[in-house]
Design a protein around this motif. Structure first.
Motif, PDB file in Angstrom:
ATOM      1  N   ILE A  85      15.980   7.822  16.831  1.00 25.58           N
ATOM      2  CA  ILE A  85      15.104   8.185  15.718  1.00 25.58           C
ATOM      3  C   ILE A  85      14.920   6.972  14.800  1.00 25.58           C
ATOM      4  N   PHE A  86      16.009   6.256  14.533  1.00 27.04           N
ATOM      5  CA  PHE A  86      15.965   5.006  13.762  1.00 27.04           C
ATOM      6  C   PHE A  86      14.970   4.042  14.408  1.00 27.04           C
ATOM      7  N   PHE A  87      15.042   3.904  15.713  1.00 28.89           N
ATOM      8  CA  PHE A  87      14.173   2.988  16.453  1.00 28.89           C
ATOM      9  C   PHE A  87      12.700   3.363  16.259  1.00 28.89           C
ATOM     10  N   SER A  88      12.399   4.654  16.353  1.00 28.06           N
ATOM     11  CA  SER A  88      11.013   5.110  16.218  1.00 28.06           C
ATOM     12  C   SER A  88      10.480   4.865  14.814  1.00 28.06           C
ATOM     13  N   LEU A  89      11.294   5.167  13.805  1.00 26.14           N
ATOM     14  CA  LEU A  89      10.852   5.025  12.417  1.00 26.14           C
ATOM     15  C   LEU A  89      10.693   3.565  12.011  1.00 26.14           C
ATOM     16  N   ASN A  90      11.410   2.663  12.672  1.00 24.78           N
ATOM     17  CA  ASN A  90      11.356   1.233  12.341  1.00 24.78           C
ATOM     18  C   ASN A  90      10.483   0.433  13.300  1.00 24.78           C
ATOM     19  N   TYR A  91       9.912   1.083  14.288  1.00 23.67           N
ATOM     20  CA  TYR A  91       9.239   0.348  15.353  1.00 23.67           C
ATOM     21  C   TYR A  91       8.058  -0.475  14.844  1.00 23.67           C
ATOM     22  N   GLN A  92       7.231   0.112  14.001  1.00 25.05           N
ATOM     23  CA  GLN A  92       6.024  -0.591  13.536  1.00 25.05           C
ATOM     24  C   GLN A  92       6.330  -1.609  12.443  1.00 25.05           C
ATOM     25  N   ASP A  93       7.094  -1.193  11.448  1.00 21.96           N
ATOM     26  CA  ASP A  93       7.455  -2.058  10.320  1.00 21.96           C
ATOM     27  C   ASP A  93       8.802  -1.612   9.765  1.00 21.96           C
ATOM     28  N   LEU A  94       9.435  -2.501   8.978  1.00 18.84           N
ATOM     29  CA  LEU A  94      10.681  -2.152   8.307  1.00 18.84           C
ATOM     30  C   LEU A  94      10.344  -1.348   7.046  1.00 18.84           C
ATOM     31  N   PRO A  95      10.634  -0.036   7.039  1.00 19.61           N
ATOM     32  CA  PRO A  95      10.317   0.776   5.854  1.00 19.61           C
ATOM     33  C   PRO A  95      11.168   0.359   4.655  1.00 19.61           C
ATOM     34  N   GLU A  96      10.635   0.593   3.473  1.00 21.47           N
ATOM     35  CA  GLU A  96      11.304   0.174   2.243  1.00 21.47           C
ATOM     36  C   GLU A  96      12.690   0.788   2.112  1.00 21.47           C
ATOM     37  N   TYR A  97      12.812   2.064   2.439  1.00 20.56           N
ATOM     38  CA  TYR A  97      14.115   2.729   2.306  1.00 20.56           C
ATOM     39  C   TYR A  97      15.148   2.073   3.214  1.00 20.56           C
ATOM     40  N   PHE A  98      14.756   1.737   4.429  1.00 20.80           N
ATOM     41  CA  PHE A  98      15.692   1.112   5.364  1.00 20.80           C
ATOM     42  C   PHE A  98      16.062  -0.294   4.898  1.00 20.80           C
ATOM     43  N   GLU A  99      15.123  -0.995   4.293  1.00 20.74           N
ATOM     44  CA  GLU A  99      15.436  -2.305   3.743  1.00 20.74           C
ATOM     45  C   GLU A  99      16.443  -2.186   2.598  1.00 20.74           C
ATOM     46  N   ASP A 100      16.242  -1.196   1.738  1.00 18.38           N
ATOM     47  CA  ASP A 100      17.144  -0.998   0.600  1.00 18.38           C
ATOM     48  C   ASP A 100      18.542  -0.569   1.034  1.00 18.38           C
ATOM     49  N   HIS A 101      18.637   0.088   2.171  1.00 14.12           N
ATOM     50  CA  HIS A 101      19.931   0.607   2.642  1.00 14.12           C
ATOM     51  C   HIS A 101      20.384  -0.069   3.932  1.00 14.12           C
ATOM     52  N   ILE A 102      19.888  -1.298   4.153  1.00 10.34           N
ATOM     53  CA  ILE A 102      20.209  -1.972   5.418  1.00 10.34           C
ATOM     54  C   ILE A 102      21.706  -2.235   5.546  1.00 10.34           C
ATOM     55  N   SER A 103      22.375  -2.533   4.444  1.00  9.02           N
ATOM     56  CA  SER A 103      23.813  -2.799   4.505  1.00  9.02           C
ATOM     57  C   SER A 103      24.584  -1.583   5.003  1.00  9.02           C
ATOM     58  N   GLU A 104      24.174  -0.394   4.552  1.00  8.21           N
ATOM     59  CA  GLU A 104      24.857   0.831   4.989  1.00  8.21           C
ATOM     60  C   GLU A 104      24.641   1.070   6.483  1.00  8.21           C
ATOM     61  N   TRP A 105      23.404   0.872   6.930  1.00  4.09           N
ATOM     62  CA  TRP A 105      23.122   1.051   8.355  1.00  4.09           C
ATOM     63  C   TRP A 105      23.889   0.031   9.205  1.00  4.09           C
ATOM     64  N   MET A 106      23.881  -1.231   8.791  1.00  7.84           N
ATOM     65  CA  MET A 106      24.534  -2.267   9.585  1.00  7.84           C
ATOM     66  C   MET A 106      26.053  -2.077   9.616  1.00  7.84           C
ATOM     67  N   THR A 107      26.615  -1.549   8.548  1.00  9.38           N
ATOM     68  CA  THR A 107      28.053  -1.244   8.531  1.00  9.38           C
ATOM     69  C   THR A 107      28.379  -0.196   9.587  1.00  9.38           C
ATOM     70  N   GLU A 108      27.538   0.825   9.659  1.00 10.02           N
ATOM     71  CA  GLU A 108      27.751   1.879  10.661  1.00 10.02           C
ATOM     72  C   GLU A 108      27.581   1.327  12.075  1.00 10.02           C
ATOM     73  N   PHE A 109      26.547   0.529  12.282  1.00 11.94           N
ATOM     74  CA  PHE A 109      26.309  -0.023  13.617  1.00 11.94           C
ATOM     75  C   PHE A 109      27.474  -0.908  14.065  1.00 11.94           C
ATOM     76  N   ALA A 110      27.935  -1.766  13.163  1.00 12.05           N
ATOM     77  CA  ALA A 110      29.023  -2.687  13.521  1.00 12.05           C
ATOM     78  C   ALA A 110      30.289  -1.922  13.900  1.00 12.05           C
ATOM     79  N   LYS A 111      30.519  -0.819  13.230  1.00 16.93           N
ATOM     80  CA  LYS A 111      31.720  -0.005  13.487  1.00 16.93           C
ATOM     81  C   LYS A 111      31.804   0.399  14.958  1.00 16.93           C
ATOM     82  N   TYR A 112      30.667   0.809  15.528  1.00 16.01           N
ATOM     83  CA  TYR A 112      30.699   1.362  16.895  1.00 16.01           C
ATOM     84  C   TYR A 112      30.607   0.291  17.978  1.00 16.01           C
ATOM     85  N   LEU A 113      30.237  -0.927  17.609  1.00 17.62           N
ATOM     86  CA  LEU A 113      30.235  -2.001  18.606  1.00 17.62           C
ATOM     87  C   LEU A 113      31.647  -2.478  18.920  1.00 17.62           C
ATOM     88  N   THR A 114      32.609  -2.082  18.102  1.00 15.97           N
ATOM     89  CA  THR A 114      34.017  -2.426  18.378  1.00 15.97           C
ATOM     90  C   THR A 114      34.858  -1.172  18.604  1.00 15.97           C
TER      91      THR A 114
END
Length: 594
Positions: A218-247
């Motif tokens: 769902i993240f992929f679909s919502l970000n596919y065309q452009d980086l939405p403002e909300y995702f830019e404002d909360h990118i740190s929270e998303w990247m923290t979650e993503f990094a957690k599961y890569l390890t």
């Protein structure tokens, strides 16, 4: 009244469609086709999905409803033969999401597909309540319900991908963002906390990992065309979650005996890397501070994947992420050390180019699938193809270093092969693949137009490709022969007319191979060579290899091709047929009886 009586007989009719007796089943299917035309059928069949207790009839009703919607919901489609009244449409949309949440999992999948089919026509303008209703289920502790609504949302939002930008598209995206952008982040974080507390419960973990994986899509679909403002404002929270599961590791979610199916962790990690790749390709400035950490995480992940099929998606996705970064000047500093380049070649590229047992099995037992994955221009992504693209990306930024490193490996592997050709054929195969990656500077559908000046392609061809093709023992190293044939086809534009005359004869010989891949690649090579053109002395574009050049080979050529066509044990081969048509065009009136 007669209509209602017929509709009331639906349960019996559905049961009869499941009969093992042909006459009963076919009669019931005919009657069902007629009943579908009656007013109110869609509601009646949906009511059966909700109420019937027989699991087989319930599933059958769900499938019939889905197919009915597929063919008739869009009144403007060519398949719409039955009108669905507006009142029935409204009733269906009012109850379908809740129904999906209440039925068994197999029936749920059918209901979810039905939601997606209706949404493809009505969402968002004529079904504005859909997303709020799906989101209202995000608090459910029933993982079956949660995964059902997430899969439906994911299916709906896929329409935002791989399409041209338009005002209408952006309006739909903004509508979806309004409802989804905050809830999916909070749900992702909530599931993460639950995963931490449920580390010892495999059943509960699997449901939550599936939910996280779908949230990533769902993240992929919502970000596919452009980086939405909300995702830019909360990118740190998303990247923290993503990094957690890569390890993340948990032995409860890993079946060490499983070789084919990815684990829940593998699936989630692949989905996360796909999202990182999306941001990396866009060169989004807010993502840059996280790039170095994720490059290291993905690198480490790649070093840990096995050669089993279960890790294919994770491996190819991760390799593509590195390729997208290596190819860009702005990320040069991440990879510029020679030690780093050497590690990429030795620990990532070569292991993923190496022939695995599963590759040998596919080569022998599922040739069409092997060819599809191996052919240039195919949409199918194999580890080998992705690894070649990574090497080519490295050559764009670090040409001298990459060429020198690969040349060392090619020399070493050819040395291994020469010492033990029987047992070390894989080494030669890898060497040819490395050569195919580093020797090409520019190519198109017409062939290679520019080669790496630091690589002597013709010397490699004479020393290692020609001897392989001259080997008349078709049972010896068929995979290497296939790769050698691919080399010839790839570099066909670099060969002189004299070279091509010799190659045509060698390729005709490989039409006699029992290996489907080998004789298919031989046919492809012949067809591609016969399409080559050049300018004659008058400046006119003419075939590089004409009838007079290969006239002496026509009998053996057509004998070999038609032997393949006439072999009843072989499936129809489109590549062989294309070669026949091209050969007939070249031969013209000189066609010989075979």
């Amino acid at each position: 009244m007669a209509h209602q009586i017929q509709l009331d007989q639906l349960p019996t009719l559905l049961e009869r469609t499941l009969s093992p007796q042909d006459n009963i089943r076919k009669d019931a299917e005919r009657n069902l086709t007629e009943v579908q035309k009656l007013p109110g059928f869609s509601l009646q069949i949906l009511n059966l999905v909700a109420s019937v207790t027989n699991p087989n009839i319930r599933l059958s009703a769900a499938v019939i409803f889905k197919n009915f919607v597929k063919h008739n919901w869009d009144a403007n489609s060519d398949s719409a033969a039955i009108e669905i009244g507006q009142s029935d449409r409204n009733t269906i949309k009012t109850h379908l999401v809740q129904l999906m949440c209440e039925v068994p999992v197999q029936v749920q999948k059918q209901c979810s597909e039905s939601i997606s089919l209706i949404a493809a026509v009505d969402f968002p303008m004529n079904w504005q309540s859909l997303l709020p209703e799906l989101i209202s289920k995000f608090d459910s502790q029933n993982m079956q319900v949660l995964n059902g609504v997430l899969l439906s949302a994911n299916s709906i939002l896929k329409s935002f991908r791989y399409v041209e930008r338009s005002d209408a598209l952006y309006q739909d995206i903004l509508f979806a963002l309004k409802y989804l952008q905050e809830p999916i982040l909070k749900l992702f974080q909530k599931l993460g906390k639950e995963i931490d507390t449920l580390a010892g419960n495999a059943v509960e973990l699997k449901g939550r990992f599936q939910a996280l994986c779908t949230l990533c899509r769902i993240f992929f679909s919502l970000n596919y065309q452009d980086l939405p403002e909300y995702f830019e404002d909360h990118i740190s929270e998303w990247m923290t979650e993503f990094a957690k599961y890569l390890t993340y590791t948990n032995p409860l979610l890993v079946d060490t005996d499983e070789e084919n199916e990815p684990s829940p962790i593998d699936r989630l990690q692949a989905a996360i890397v796909e999202n990182l790749n999306l941001y990396g390709k866009k060169d989004e400035e807010p993502f840059l501070p996280f790039l170095q950490n994720f490059t290291q995480l993905v690198w480490t992940l790649l070093l840990g994947v096995t050669s089993y099929e279960k890790h294919d998606i994770l491996a190819t996705t991760s390799i593509r992420f590195l390729s997208s970064l290596v190819a860009k000047q702005m990320h040069r500093s991440l990879f510029q050390e020679e030690a780093t380049l050497r590690q990429i070649v030795a620990k990532i590229i070569i292991p993923n180019v190496n022939v695995r047992e599963v590759d040998v099995e596919k080569f022998e037992d599922d040739a069409p699938d092997f060819i599809l994955g191996d052919m240039e221009g195919s949409d199918t992504e194999s580890r080998r193809k992705c690894s070649q693209e990574l090497l080519r990306a490295m050559c764009l930024q670090f040409d001298n270093e990459t060429t020198a490193i690969c040349s060392e490996h090619i020399t070493s592997m050819l040395g291994q092969f020469s010492k033990d050709p029987v047992n070390s054929w894989r080494a030669k195969d890898v060497a040819i693949y490395l050569m195919l990656a580093v020797a090409i500077k520019a190519e198109s559908a017409m062939g290679v137009s520019l080669t790496n000046e630091k690589i002597n392609v013709m010397e490699f061809f004479a020393s290692h490709i020609v001897p392989e093709l001259q080997d008349a023992d078709h049972s010896s190293r068929p995979m290497v022969k296939a790769t050698a044939l691919k080399f010839v086809t790839t570099f066909r534009c670099q060969f002189s007319i004299d070279h091509l005359k010799v190659l045509i004869q060698l390729l005709i010989g490989h039409l006699g191979s029992e290996s489907i891949v080998v004789h298919t690649y031989a046919a492809i090579g012949i067809e591609k060579i016969l399409t080559l053109t050049h300018k004659n002395s008058a400046g006119k574009k003419v075939p590089k290899i004409g009838k007079i050049d290969i006239q002496q080979f026509f009998e053996s050529l057509f004998t070999g091709l038609f032997r393949l066509v006439d072999n009843e044990l072989l499936a129809e081969n489109e590549y062989v047929m294309k070669c026949i048509m091209r050969s007939l065009s070249t031969a013209k009136e000189d066609i010989v009886p075979v």
